[in-house]
Design a protein around this motif. Structure first.
Motif, PDB file in Angstrom:
ATOM      1  N   UNK A  19     -80.755 -25.210 -21.424  1.00  0.00           N
ATOM      2  CA  UNK A  19     -80.426 -24.843 -20.215  1.00  0.00           C
ATOM      3  C   UNK A  19     -80.304 -23.501 -20.244  1.00  0.00           C
ATOM      4  N   UNK A  20     -79.531 -23.074 -20.592  1.00  0.00           N
ATOM      5  CA  UNK A  20     -79.742 -21.385 -21.270  1.00  0.00           C
ATOM      6  C   UNK A  20     -80.954 -20.769 -20.593  1.00  0.00           C
ATOM      7  N   UNK A  21     -81.870 -20.511 -21.163  1.00  0.00           N
ATOM      8  CA  UNK A  21     -82.957 -20.349 -20.951  1.00  0.00           C
ATOM      9  C   UNK A  21     -83.905 -21.143 -19.892  1.00  0.00           C
ATOM     10  N   UNK A  22     -83.541 -21.456 -18.989  1.00  0.00           N
ATOM     11  CA  UNK A  22     -83.563 -21.953 -17.615  1.00  0.00           C
ATOM     12  C   UNK A  22     -82.965 -21.213 -17.013  1.00  0.00           C
ATOM     13  N   UNK A  23     -81.566 -20.938 -16.975  1.00  0.00           N
ATOM     14  CA  UNK A  23     -80.485 -20.264 -15.959  1.00  0.00           C
ATOM     15  C   UNK A  23     -80.610 -18.857 -16.193  1.00  0.00           C
ATOM     16  N   UNK A  24     -80.977 -18.190 -16.927  1.00  0.00           N
ATOM     17  CA  UNK A  24     -81.276 -16.729 -17.072  1.00  0.00           C
ATOM     18  C   UNK A  24     -83.032 -16.258 -16.283  1.00  0.00           C
ATOM     19  N   UNK A  25     -84.023 -17.456 -17.051  1.00  0.00           N
ATOM     20  CA  UNK A  25     -84.946 -17.495 -15.578  1.00  0.00           C
ATOM     21  C   UNK A  25     -84.758 -17.586 -14.323  1.00  0.00           C
ATOM     22  N   UNK A  26     -83.913 -18.552 -14.245  1.00  0.00           N
ATOM     23  CA  UNK A  26     -83.457 -18.390 -12.719  1.00  0.00           C
ATOM     24  C   UNK A  26     -82.680 -16.905 -12.209  1.00  0.00           C
ATOM     25  N   UNK A  27     -81.762 -16.495 -13.119  1.00  0.00           N
ATOM     26  CA  UNK A  27     -81.183 -15.582 -12.289  1.00  0.00           C
ATOM     27  C   UNK A  27     -82.166 -14.209 -12.237  1.00  0.00           C
ATOM     28  N   UNK A  28     -82.947 -13.748 -13.238  1.00  0.00           N
ATOM     29  CA  UNK A  28     -84.508 -12.787 -13.660  1.00  0.00           C
ATOM     30  C   UNK A  28     -84.900 -13.021 -12.182  1.00  0.00           C
ATOM     31  N   UNK A  29     -85.756 -14.155 -11.794  1.00  0.00           N
ATOM     32  CA  UNK A  29     -86.722 -14.426 -10.805  1.00  0.00           C
ATOM     33  C   UNK A  29     -85.873 -13.832  -9.324  1.00  0.00           C
ATOM     34  N   UNK A  30     -84.272 -14.950  -9.028  1.00  0.00           N
ATOM     35  CA  UNK A  30     -84.058 -13.972  -7.741  1.00  0.00           C
ATOM     36  C   UNK A  30     -83.689 -12.709  -8.200  1.00  0.00           C
ATOM     37  N   UNK A  31     -83.820 -12.106  -8.767  1.00  0.00           N
ATOM     38  CA  UNK A  31     -82.856 -10.099  -8.701  1.00  0.00           C
ATOM     39  C   UNK A  31     -84.280  -9.730  -8.525  1.00  0.00           C
ATOM     40  N   UNK A  32     -85.454 -10.393  -9.188  1.00  0.00           N
ATOM     41  CA  UNK A  32     -86.295  -9.852  -9.256  1.00  0.00           C
ATOM     42  C   UNK A  32     -87.000 -10.273  -7.820  1.00  0.00           C
ATOM     43  N   UNK A  33     -86.838 -10.967  -7.256  1.00  0.00           N
ATOM     44  CA  UNK A  33     -87.250 -11.438  -5.269  1.00  0.00           C
ATOM     45  C   UNK A  33     -86.286 -10.939  -4.432  1.00  0.00           C
ATOM     46  N   UNK A  34     -84.590  -9.978  -4.956  1.00  0.00           N
ATOM     47  CA  UNK A  34     -83.951  -9.402  -4.173  1.00  0.00           C
ATOM     48  C   UNK A  34     -84.795  -7.948  -3.995  1.00  0.00           C
ATOM     49  N   UNK A  35     -85.070  -7.422  -4.785  1.00  0.00           N
ATOM     50  CA  UNK A  35     -85.205  -5.949  -5.122  1.00  0.00           C
ATOM     51  C   UNK A  35     -86.485  -6.190  -4.859  1.00  0.00           C
ATOM     52  N   UNK A  36     -87.920  -7.200  -4.030  1.00  0.00           N
ATOM     53  CA  UNK A  36     -88.795  -6.569  -3.409  1.00  0.00           C
ATOM     54  C   UNK A  36     -88.459  -5.283  -2.756  1.00  0.00           C
ATOM     55  N   UNK A  37     -89.094  -4.579  -2.451  1.00  0.00           N
ATOM     56  CA  UNK A  37     -89.780  -3.659  -1.507  1.00  0.00           C
ATOM     57  C   UNK A  37     -89.382  -3.592  -0.337  1.00  0.00           C
ATOM     58  N   UNK A  38     -88.566  -3.879   0.512  1.00  0.00           N
ATOM     59  CA  UNK A  38     -87.340  -4.058   2.152  1.00  0.00           C
ATOM     60  C   UNK A  38     -89.073  -3.653   3.023  1.00  0.00           C
ATOM     61  N   UNK A  39     -90.069  -2.807   3.604  1.00  0.00           N
ATOM     62  CA  UNK A  39     -90.951  -2.988   3.846  1.00  0.00           C
ATOM     63  C   UNK A  39     -92.507  -3.886   3.512  1.00  0.00           C
ATOM     64  N   UNK A  40     -92.601  -5.090   3.252  1.00  0.00           N
ATOM     65  CA  UNK A  40     -93.444  -5.638   2.386  1.00  0.00           C
ATOM     66  C   UNK A  40     -93.590  -7.023   3.398  1.00  0.00           C
TER      67      UNK A  40
END
Length: 88
Positions: A19-40
């Motif tokens: 459960x913790x591994x899945x939760x941490x993976x979800x947080x990492x995915x969300x941060x990576x998704x939000x950090x994409x270059x805005x002009x892409x």
């Protein structure tokens, strides 16, 4: 007398790390998704320019959406044409 649940506590102990591994993976995915270059891509409002969109195309979109009036559109088109580099 102490209550004993029949020995199923080991299942929760095995499940919790997953459960913790899945939760941490979800947080990492969300941060990576939000950090994409805005002009892409266009922003969520649809007002940001698409990659490779010319100033004239941006102006056309603004006029078509009713954001600017015909007089402003014509004046801005003239200004863009005056400052456009001439082909050689």
């Amino acid at each position: 007398m102490m209550y004993w649940d029949g020995g199923s506590g080991w299942a929760w102990m095995a499940f919790m790390p997953l459960l913790w591994i899945a939760l941490i993976g979800l947080v990492v995915w969300a941060v990576a998704r939000l950090a994409q270059h805005p002009t892409s891509r266009r922003d969520d409002t649809g007002r940001g320019p698409a990659p490779g969109e010319t100033p004239e195309e941006v102006l056309d979109h603004r006029f078509a959406s009713g954001e600017i009036d015909p007089e402003t559109y014509a004046e801005m088109r003239k200004q863009l044409a005056a400052h456009r580099p001439r082909p050689r």
